[in-house]
Design a protein around this motif. Structure first.
Motif, mmCIF file in Angstrom:
data_model
loop_
_atom_site.group_PDB
_atom_site.id
_atom_site.type_symbol
_atom_site.label_atom_id
_atom_site.label_comp_id
_atom_site.label_asym_id
_atom_site.label_seq_id
_atom_site.Cartn_x
_atom_site.Cartn_y
_atom_site.Cartn_z
ATOM 1 N N GLU A 105 1.407 -11.752 11.216
ATOM 2 C CA GLU A 105 1.058 -13.100 10.815
ATOM 3 C C GLU A 105 -0.439 -13.202 10.492
ATOM 4 O OE1 GLU A 105 4.882 -14.771 11.107
ATOM 5 O OE2 GLU A 105 3.020 -15.544 10.273
ATOM 6 N N ASP A 106 -0.764 -13.823 9.383
ATOM 7 C CA ASP A 106 -2.150 -14.126 9.041
ATOM 8 C C ASP A 106 -2.152 -15.499 8.395
ATOM 9 O OD1 ASP A 106 -5.034 -13.189 8.522
ATOM 10 O OD2 ASP A 106 -4.337 -13.946 6.587
ATOM 11 N N GLU A 107 -2.504 -16.517 9.182
ATOM 12 C CA GLU A 107 -2.487 -17.904 8.724
ATOM 13 C C GLU A 107 -1.100 -18.236 8.163
ATOM 14 O OE1 GLU A 107 -7.250 -18.092 7.763
ATOM 15 O OE2 GLU A 107 -5.814 -18.156 6.111
ATOM 16 N N ASP A 108 -0.972 -18.460 6.850
ATOM 17 C CA ASP A 108 0.305 -18.877 6.284
ATOM 18 C C ASP A 108 1.020 -17.730 5.584
ATOM 19 O OD1 ASP A 108 -1.508 -18.609 4.267
ATOM 20 O OD2 ASP A 108 -0.812 -20.347 3.132
ATOM 21 N N ARG A 109 0.615 -16.496 5.899
ATOM 22 C CA ARG A 109 1.240 -15.348 5.251
ATOM 23 C C ARG A 109 1.984 -14.486 6.268
ATOM 24 N NH1 ARG A 109 -3.434 -16.020 2.245
ATOM 25 N NH2 ARG A 109 -3.106 -16.104 0.000
ATOM 26 N N ARG A 110 3.098 -13.967 5.835
ATOM 27 C CA ARG A 110 3.880 -13.058 6.658
ATOM 28 C C ARG A 110 4.195 -11.823 5.814
ATOM 29 N NH1 ARG A 110 7.533 -13.297 11.046
ATOM 30 N NH2 ARG A 110 9.377 -11.990 10.809
ATOM 31 N N ILE A 111 3.711 -10.664 6.267
ATOM 32 C CA ILE A 111 3.894 -9.418 5.528
ATOM 33 C C ILE A 111 5.131 -8.710 6.058
ATOM 34 C CG2 ILE A 111 2.841 -7.243 4.847
ATOM 35 C CD1 ILE A 111 0.123 -8.481 5.557
ATOM 36 N N THR A 112 6.027 -8.348 5.164
ATOM 37 C CA THR A 112 7.267 -7.695 5.579
ATOM 38 C C THR A 112 7.461 -6.375 4.851
ATOM 39 O OG1 THR A 112 8.603 -8.781 3.894
ATOM 40 C CG2 THR A 112 8.346 -9.934 5.997
ATOM 41 N N GLY A 113 8.292 -5.507 5.428
ATOM 42 C CA GLY A 113 8.594 -4.225 4.791
ATOM 43 C C GLY A 113 9.373 -3.322 5.719
ATOM 44 N N ARG A 114 9.681 -2.140 5.258
ATOM 45 C CA ARG A 114 10.417 -1.175 6.060
ATOM 46 C C ARG A 114 9.716 0.174 6.031
ATOM 47 N NH1 ARG A 114 16.874 -2.046 4.786
ATOM 48 N NH2 ARG A 114 17.026 -4.193 5.556
ATOM 49 N N MET A 115 9.573 0.767 7.187
ATOM 50 C CA MET A 115 8.975 2.091 7.281
ATOM 51 C C MET A 115 9.972 3.150 6.838
ATOM 52 S SD MET A 115 6.998 1.797 10.919
ATOM 53 C CE MET A 115 8.319 0.848 11.667
ATOM 54 N N ASP A 116 9.489 4.176 6.162
ATOM 55 C CA ASP A 116 10.374 5.279 5.763
ATOM 56 C C ASP A 116 10.776 6.112 6.973
ATOM 57 O OD1 ASP A 116 10.548 4.637 3.113
ATOM 58 O OD2 ASP A 116 8.856 5.885 2.510
ATOM 59 N N ILE A 117 9.783 6.602 7.709
ATOM 60 C CA ILE A 117 10.049 7.471 8.866
ATOM 61 C C ILE A 117 9.087 7.097 9.985
ATOM 62 C CG2 ILE A 117 10.149 9.842 9.743
ATOM 63 C CD1 ILE A 117 10.526 10.772 6.854
ATOM 64 N N LEU A 118 9.607 6.999 11.191
ATOM 65 C CA LEU A 118 8.791 6.731 12.364
ATOM 66 C C LEU A 118 9.159 7.716 13.458
ATOM 67 C CD1 LEU A 118 6.868 4.990 14.124
ATOM 68 C CD2 LEU A 118 8.853 3.553 14.661
ATOM 69 N N ALA A 119 8.169 8.402 13.999
ATOM 70 C CA ALA A 119 8.376 9.285 15.147
ATOM 71 C C ALA A 119 7.797 8.601 16.367
ATOM 72 C CB ALA A 119 7.684 10.635 14.925
ATOM 73 N N ILE A 120 8.639 8.409 17.375
ATOM 74 C CA ILE A 120 8.180 7.746 18.590
ATOM 75 C C ILE A 120 8.458 8.613 19.805
ATOM 76 C CG2 ILE A 120 8.584 5.456 17.605
ATOM 77 C CD1 ILE A 120 11.060 5.235 19.347
ATOM 78 N N ASN A 121 7.679 8.398 20.837
ATOM 79 C CA ASN A 121 7.904 9.034 22.125
ATOM 80 C C ASN A 121 8.712 8.054 22.960
ATOM 81 O OD1 ASN A 121 7.839 10.163 24.659
ATOM 82 N ND2 ASN A 121 5.625 10.457 24.730
ATOM 83 N N ILE A 131 5.266 7.458 8.696
ATOM 84 C CA ILE A 131 5.241 8.191 7.431
ATOM 85 C C ILE A 131 5.792 7.330 6.302
ATOM 86 C CG2 ILE A 131 6.054 10.229 6.183
ATOM 87 C CD1 ILE A 131 6.247 11.670 8.859
ATOM 88 N N GLU A 132 5.050 7.249 5.218
ATOM 89 C CA GLU A 132 5.471 6.562 4.005
ATOM 90 C C GLU A 132 5.586 7.602 2.889
ATOM 91 O OE1 GLU A 132 6.467 3.637 1.212
ATOM 92 O OE2 GLU A 132 6.373 3.502 3.399
ATOM 93 N N THR A 133 6.758 7.684 2.248
ATOM 94 C CA THR A 133 6.966 8.668 1.189
ATOM 95 C C THR A 133 7.066 7.987 -0.167
ATOM 96 O OG1 THR A 133 9.365 8.601 1.513
ATOM 97 C CG2 THR A 133 8.140 10.287 2.710
ATOM 98 N N LYS A 134 6.632 8.712 -1.193
ATOM 99 C CA LYS A 134 6.737 8.266 -2.576
ATOM 100 C C LYS A 134 7.332 9.398 -3.411
ATOM 101 C CE LYS A 134 4.888 4.268 -1.855
ATOM 102 N NZ LYS A 134 5.738 3.057 -1.934
ATOM 103 N N ASN A 135 7.792 9.073 -4.614
ATOM 104 C CA ASN A 135 8.293 10.153 -5.464
ATOM 105 C C ASN A 135 7.135 10.994 -5.972
ATOM 106 O OD1 ASN A 135 7.504 9.413 -8.310
ATOM 107 N ND2 ASN A 135 8.746 7.607 -7.886
ATOM 108 N N SER A 136 7.447 12.164 -6.492
ATOM 109 C CA SER A 136 6.403 13.137 -6.817
ATOM 110 C C SER A 136 5.482 12.697 -7.946
ATOM 111 C CB SER A 136 7.043 14.483 -7.178
ATOM 112 O OG SER A 136 7.897 14.342 -8.318
ATOM 113 N N ALA A 137 5.892 11.693 -8.724
ATOM 114 C CA ALA A 137 5.071 11.247 -9.847
ATOM 115 C C ALA A 137 4.050 10.190 -9.448
ATOM 116 C CB ALA A 137 5.969 10.702 -10.961
ATOM 117 N N ILE A 138 4.133 9.685 -8.238
ATOM 118 C CA ILE A 138 3.235 8.621 -7.778
ATOM 119 C C ILE A 138 2.102 9.219 -6.943
ATOM 120 C CG2 ILE A 138 3.057 6.558 -6.323
ATOM 121 C CD1 ILE A 138 5.877 5.841 -7.063
#
Length: 220
Positions: A105-121, A136-143
């Motif tokens: 949360e930042d004032e009137d904004r809410r940032i959303t998304g999904r992680m590609d890979i998460l390693a947790i203990n 970890i965030e992955t992109k295709n090889s052209a990006i």
């Protein structure tokens, strides 16, 4: 009224402003990690990963999903991320508060998304919060990897609510940009040297970094 913003649409300036996240000068891996020599077996396995990826890259652009399959999965297996106490989660399978639907949360904004890979203990006790080892965030090889940095920082930032620091990685399969985030009084991040899978010394350092980050889970 709350405005919902997708992390994928953010620029670095947006991330700095919305999250009050400060960029510090670039750092070296040895400032934070102990890099150990690779065994002959590890070097041979690493070479096979490189050759497999190069064969696909020579034929066509490699999709984001195939980048995970060809590089991230075997590298993390080789580095020890498949072993206890680490647990890997991907996208909507993440089982932790706000992990699937990240929100800051930042004032009137809410940032959303999904992680590609998460390693947790995974903690032994249900009371203790899980320790995020690496995001970890992955992109295709052209990006270019830099284009995924705003998303990565947004997702990794969420972990600072429950721990003092976290490692992040954005990659297109060929280039690997590690980032180190810290909470402190002023949340901040530092970029590490850019690594490449198709350059032998850098590829070796890449696996060494993965192994060193993996070992951090044993100290939590």
């Amino acid at each position: 009224m709350t405005l919902t913003v997708e992390a994928s649409s953010l620029s670095l300036n947006d991330v700095h402003r919305f999250l009050k996240l400060e960029k510090l000068s670039n750092a070296s891996f040895v400032d934070f990690l102990s890099l150990e020599p690779l065994s002959e077996f590890e070097q041979q396995d690493l070479l096979k990963i490189r050759n497999d990826f190069d064969r696909y890259l020579s034929a066509r652009k490699i999709s984001e999903g195939l980048v995970k399959f060809l590089t991230i999965a075997p590298l993390m297996r080789l580095a020890g991320f498949y072993d206890v106490p680490i647990r890997l989660t991907m996208e909507d399978s993440i089982a932790m508060p706000a992990a699937v639907n990240n929100a800051v949360e930042d004032e009137d904004r809410r940032i959303t998304g999904r992680m590609d890979i998460l390693a947790i203990n995974s903690p032994q006790s249900n009371v203790a919060p899980p320790f995020w080892v690496v995001v970890i965030e992955t992109k295709n090889s052209a990006i270019e990897v830099g284009e995924g940095l705003p998303q990565l920082l947004t997702y990794a930032f969420k972990s600072l609510e429950q721990q003092s620091s976290v490692w992040g990685l954005v990659t297109n399969g060929l280039r690997y940009q590690f980032v180190y985030l810290r909470r402190d009084e002023q949340p901040s991040y530092q970029l590490m040297p850019l690594l490449s899978l198709n350059e032998s010394p850098k590829a070796i350092e890449l696996l060494q970094v993965f192994k060193a980050i993996c070992k951090l889970a044993n100290f939590q």
